[in-house]
Design an enzyme around this catalytic site. Sequence first.
Site, PDB file in Angstrom:
ATOM      1  N   ASP A  28       0.826  -1.167   0.062  1.00 23.76           N
ATOM      2  CA  ASP A  28      -0.195   0.001   0.349  1.00 23.76           C
ATOM      3  C   ASP A  28       0.938   1.240   0.096  1.00 23.76           C
ATOM      4  O   ASP A  28       2.183   1.200  -0.307  1.00 23.76           O
ATOM      5  CB  ASP A  28      -0.984   0.013   1.219  1.00 23.76           C
ATOM      6  CG  ASP A  28      -0.383  -0.093   2.690  1.00 23.76           C
ATOM      7  OD1 ASP A  28       1.130   0.236   2.842  1.00 23.76           O
ATOM      8  OD2 ASP A  28      -0.827  -0.428   3.497  1.00 23.76           O
ATOM      9  N   MET A  29       0.196   2.292   0.203  1.00 27.18           N
ATOM     10  CA  MET A  29       0.981   3.467   0.237  1.00 27.18           C
ATOM     11  C   MET A  29       2.221   3.668   1.361  1.00 27.18           C
ATOM     12  O   MET A  29       3.014   4.536   1.298  1.00 27.18           O
ATOM     13  CB  MET A  29       0.281   4.902   0.195  1.00 27.18           C
ATOM     14  CG  MET A  29      -0.552   4.967  -1.075  1.00 27.18           C
ATOM     15  SD  MET A  29      -1.600   6.560  -1.091  1.00 27.18           S
ATOM     16  CE  MET A  29      -0.502   7.657  -1.185  1.00 27.18           C
TER      17      MET A  29
END
Length: 143
Positions: free
Chosen positions: A15-16
């Site tokens: 994810d980020m």
Amino acid sequence: MTFTYERKANYYETDMMGVVHHSNYLRYFEEARIAFMDSLGIPYKELEENGIMSPVLSVQCEYKRMVQFGETMLIKVSLIEYNGIRMKLNYEIVDKKSGKVTTRGITSHCFLSKNGRPVSLKNNMTEYHEKFLECLDKVSDNQ
């Protein structure tokens, strides 16, 4: 009997925050389960070719530590229940470098025909049934 499947975390799975997204662990369990069955001489592809499916009935997953891009995981799989129609597997994901547990999980499965009817491996695929029983015996012998 515990089977170990080794895998690196891919960039696209993160994810980020650069951490593996929680949904990917179910895929890891599946990859490890298929490799585990192959190691027992029960190729999942062969089951399907014989008209037998093994859908997931339930999943439990406990996240202990984050896994980041590039880290290598050891996914340990063991058969904990089997009766010919259903099976339950245990998973433990360990960071290869540190040896620390990152994730624990359990999946439950059944065996079905293509039309959705329960199938007994004992009656329909005796060779595979015996291999699962042998694996389960090895687990109980080690306890």
